[in-house]
Design an enzyme around this catalytic site. Structure first.
Site, short mmCIF file in Angstrom:
data_model
loop_
_atom_site.label_atom_id
_atom_site.label_comp_id
_atom_site.label_asym_id
_atom_site.label_seq_id
_atom_site.Cartn_x
_atom_site.Cartn_y
_atom_site.Cartn_z
N ILE A 146 132.54 -37.93 -102.96
CA ILE A 146 133.46 -37.51 -103.29
C ILE A 146 133.41 -35.81 -103.38
CG2 ILE A 146 134.07 -37.10 -105.57
CD1 ILE A 146 135.52 -39.36 -104.57
N VAL A 149 133.51 -34.58 -99.78
CA VAL A 149 135.73 -34.31 -99.45
C VAL A 149 136.26 -33.74 -100.19
CG1 VAL A 149 137.23 -36.17 -99.48
CG2 VAL A 149 134.88 -37.06 -98.47
N GLU A 150 135.75 -33.57 -101.27
CA GLU A 150 136.67 -32.72 -102.35
C GLU A 150 136.68 -31.52 -101.91
OE1 GLU A 150 138.89 -33.14 -104.46
OE2 GLU A 150 139.20 -35.27 -104.00
N THR A 151 135.54 -30.63 -101.74
CA THR A 151 135.54 -29.27 -102.22
C THR A 151 134.45 -29.07 -101.03
OG1 THR A 151 133.80 -29.49 -103.78
CG2 THR A 151 135.90 -29.10 -104.22
N TYR A 352 141.39 -41.70 -98.00
CA TYR A 352 140.70 -40.92 -99.24
C TYR A 352 139.30 -41.69 -99.08
CZ TYR A 352 138.92 -38.32 -102.75
OH TYR A 352 137.98 -37.66 -103.68
#
Length: 369
Positions: A146, A149-151, A352
């Site tokens: 998570i 992928v996010e930041t 995602y």
């Protein structure tokens, strides 16, 4: 976009402009969270300030009354927000075109840079990730996936001032969006949650930077998610999703537990389809697990690697690979479990969710696990 009019400014709105100019506003004695801020900046034209919008000031008064906040402080905060011209366009769904492409989508997130950064993140936080798994049941590779992928583990948390993004989407959401009314209401609530959070914690509402939608920190929590699921996992008495990797790990794991993560359950199984599989029926529920393994197999889809004895329900998840008429572009299929569905509560997309799973697994392999 509605025009930013100077007409009809009330006396209180004028006093708000004075407060803005003077830098007034309540100061909390508690430690403030100060995320990284962009350097520099240019003068904002007056006609882009929401202090000059009657609708924005009415919203501020209503918010203050409902939430029990200081009305001048709320007017000051919303009044300093600036309309971001490009943000409404970014909210519009992409034009309908060719088929989705899982291979292309995956390549955006599963790359050497993210994997190396993921290894560093995991190595720094092995004890914290293990503690989160023990407390919440969420394995390290899911949390690592998570945040990556996010930041990219904090390398790209966004350059938009959160107050500007949320105000823009509250007062100038694009009306041509197919769900404009519902989405605008969502961002109105997020702006309320953000300002209430700032007032409660002493966070300067002008300081946080995030995504164009107002998502914040390494896990890109919207304000409502911060309020509901963010936790102080490092025990320092405050929640900091920009600088405390322990708070990030604990908050992501807490989020998944809240949405029903089941410890020990796989996220998905490989699946073998028969030539007469009932594809329309199997794909109708989309990513929502709806079939028992027996029903799944009766319709021509056999989950492999133990999926035939899975204790819960399954969904047939289709991952397109471009134009299916081109040889080699056939879609891929998996049997998604309830835990796969939980990942999509973070972002409503099977692509995602698979990227999160694959990145976490690639980092785990690089860690020798």
């Amino acid at each position: 976009m509605r025009s930013l009019s100077r007409r009809g400014l009330s006396g209180l709105a004028l006093s708000t402009l004075f407060l803005i100019a003077a830098g007034a506003g309540p100061r909390s004695a508690s430690a403030q969270i100060r995320p990284k801020r962009a350097e520099g900046g240019t003068r904002v034209p007056d006609d882009q300030l929401y202090a000059l919008r009657d609708d924005a000031m009415r919203f501020a008064d209503d918010l203050a009354a409902r939430r029990g906040l200081d009305p001048l402080w709320v007017r000051n905060a919303i009044g300093q927000a600036v309309f971001l011209r490009n943000v409404p366009r970014l909210m519009l769904p992409p034009a309908r075109g060719g088929a989705k492409n899982w291979r292309v989508y995956r390549s955006r997130f599963i790359d050497p840079v993210r994997i190396r950064a993921g290894v560093d993140f995991w190595q720094r936080n092995q004890a914290t990730l293990a503690r989160a798994q023990s407390q919440f049941g969420v394995p390290p590779e899911i949390v690592v996936g998570i945040v990556g992928v996010e930041t990219i583990y904090g390398r790209n948390v966004g350059n938009f001032r959160v107050i500007d993004a949320l105000a823009t989407l509250t007062f100038d959401f694009p009306p041509q969006h197919p769900r404009a009314q519902a989405r605008q209401a969502f961002f109105q609530d997020e702006l309320e949650q953000f300002l209430t959070l700032c007032q409660r914690t002493g966070m300067d509402p002008m300081s946080p930077l995030g995504s164009y939608a107002g998502a914040m920190g390494l896990p890109q929590f919207m304000p409502s998610s911060w309020v509901k699921y963010a936790i102080d996992f490092d025990g320092d008495g405050r929640i900091d999703l920009w600088n405390s990797e322990a708070d990030v790990i604990g908050s992501v794991a807490n989020y998944f537990r809240a949405f029903g993560w089941q410890p020990g359950m796989p996220t998905h199984y490989p699946v073998r389809l028969s030539s007469d599989a009932q594809m329309d029926t199997l794909l109708a529920p989309d990513i929502l697990p709806s079939f028992s393994p027996e029903s799944f197999m009766a319709k021509g889809a056999t989950p492999l690697n133990g999926g035939a004895t899975h204790p819960g329900k399954l969904a047939l998840v289709e991952l397109q690979n471009g134009d299916p008429s081109v040889p080699g572009n056939e879609p891929q299929y998996i049997a998604g479990t309830d835990n796969f569905y939980v990942i999509t509560r973070y972002n409503w997309s099977s692509y995602y969710a698979m990227s999160v799973i694959d990145l976490g697994n690639e980092v785990a392999r690089a860690m020798g696990r």
